[in-house]
Design an enzyme around this catalytic site. Structure first.
Site, PDB file in Angstrom:
ATOM      1  N   HIS A 128       0.777  -1.129   0.397  1.00  0.00           N
ATOM      2  CA  HIS A 128       0.214   0.233  -0.223  1.00  0.00           C
ATOM      3  C   HIS A 128       0.807   1.157   0.340  1.00  0.00           C
ATOM      4  O   HIS A 128       0.430   1.977   0.054  1.00  0.00           O
ATOM      5  CB  HIS A 128      -0.472   0.017   1.142  1.00  0.00           C
ATOM      6  N   LYS A 173      -9.812  14.127  -4.317  1.00  0.00           N
ATOM      7  CA  LYS A 173     -11.711  13.849  -3.051  1.00  0.00           C
ATOM      8  C   LYS A 173     -10.683  14.437  -1.616  1.00  0.00           C
ATOM      9  O   LYS A 173      -9.520  14.201  -1.552  1.00  0.00           O
ATOM     10  CB  LYS A 173     -11.888  12.266  -3.511  1.00  0.00           C
ATOM     11  N   GLY A 228     -14.864  -0.732  -2.151  1.00  0.00           N
ATOM     12  CA  GLY A 228     -15.719  -0.182  -2.797  1.00  0.00           C
ATOM     13  C   GLY A 228     -16.221   1.067  -3.820  1.00  0.00           C
ATOM     14  O   GLY A 228     -15.760   1.389  -4.591  1.00  0.00           O
TER      15      GLY A 228
END
Length: 310
Positions: free
Chosen positions: A127, A190, A222
């Site tokens: 990640h 975002k 998701g």
């Protein structure tokens, strides 16, 4: 060389063994009545170069304990070298203190892996790349980008697509794929008001009439990808698909993706897809067994891994 797999992703381990043309070592993973995990290695591993293949995916704690206990068993059986092959490294999102009195769980898990007997770690698309520094043993972080690039060229055509990073933090990853494809890059800016909630604010780049491909390291609920896809379509994108290395797809993620404007989501098999993902027409799985298998072969032969991606 010996290959051992736990219960996290036996199909991937079998494909890796097939690529290397060696059988999986006979092992026994079982639970006691109180759900304690017991591991027995049923073959001689003294002086062997052993690779334990185990993603720490759901149920993360059970699969992590299987990995740790298996490596402890190998260490006590006098294996010469133990490599923890962790295609999906769970707890990677907890790589820093996000607030007061919170843990850095990725570092804790890295310590546990090394303490239990790992001499090396092999993983894929962490990640955050700096997590490699959390391990006190040599760590190789493979990338799935070449596999994704090949599939995009075959199914979309590199001259027709635009790679999109679903957030600012994934720009480096998305830029690397865009560079390989020699195509344009856009970014979804975002703001996340709270954990698990993603609010799309702006699209950086002109996506009008473009076939957009969102590229990220993982998809959990998701929400981020679905919201980003909706924002791209509102900005005039012709179509939106998603390519993700780790298909965590927890909860109702598959259902959310099926109801979204996403054309499809393509995931690697670092995590074994559950029944919902396996039968969904919106989810397609790519194998990375040959990438991991080749890396294992190179480690066993003391060859360069970085040259795999040149």
């Amino acid at each position: 060389m010996k290959l051992i797999t736990g219960n996290a992703n036996p199909n991937l381990a079998a494909d890796i063994a097939k690529y290397l043309d060696i059988p999986l070592t006979d092992t026994e993973f079982r639970r006691f009545a109180d759900n304690e995990i017991f591991v027995r290695i049923n073959e001689n591993v003294r002086g062997e170069d052993v690779f334990v293949i185990q993603s720490t995916s759901y149920p993360a704690n059970d699969h992590l304990m299987e990995l740790l206990i298996a490596m402890d068993a190998l260490k006590r059986a006098s294996a010469k070298r133990i490599t923890a092959v962790i295609p999906y490294f769970g707890y990677a999102r907890q790589d820093r203190k996000t607030d007061g009195r919170t843990p850095i769980s990725a570092k804790l898990v890295a310590n546990l892996v090394a303490t239990s007997g790992a001499d090396r770690v092999l993983t894929m698309d962490l990640h955050a790349g700096q997590i490699q520094g959390f391990f006190d043993v040599p760590t190789d972080n493979l990338i799935a980008t070449p596999v994704m690039e090949r599939d995009i060229r075959e199914n979309y055509g590199a001259d027709k697509v635009m790679i999109v990073s679903p957030d600012v933090g994934g720009v480096v990853r998305a830029r690397a794929l865009a560079k390989r494809l020699d195509c344009d890059l856009a970014i979804v800016d975002k703001r996340r008001p709270k954990a698990g909630v993603a609010e799309v604010m702006n699209i950086i780049g002109d996506v009008q009439d473009r076939a957009c491909i969102l590229y990220d390291d993982m998809c959990d609920s998701g929400g981020t990808l679905c919201n980003a896809a909706a924002a791209l379509m509102e900005q005039g994108a012709k179509s939106v698909s998603a390519y993700v290395t780790h298909g965590v797809l927890s909860g109702s993620a598959v259902e959310r993706i099926e109801k979204s404007v996403l054309k499809e989501i393509v995931i690697a098999d670092t995590i074994a897809p559950d029944s919902n993902a396996a039968k969904s027409k919106a989810v397609r799985v790519l194998s990375v067994a040959h990438v991991i298998g080749e890396a294992i072969r190179r480690i066993a032969n003391d060859e360069s891994i970085s040259k795999m991606f040149d």
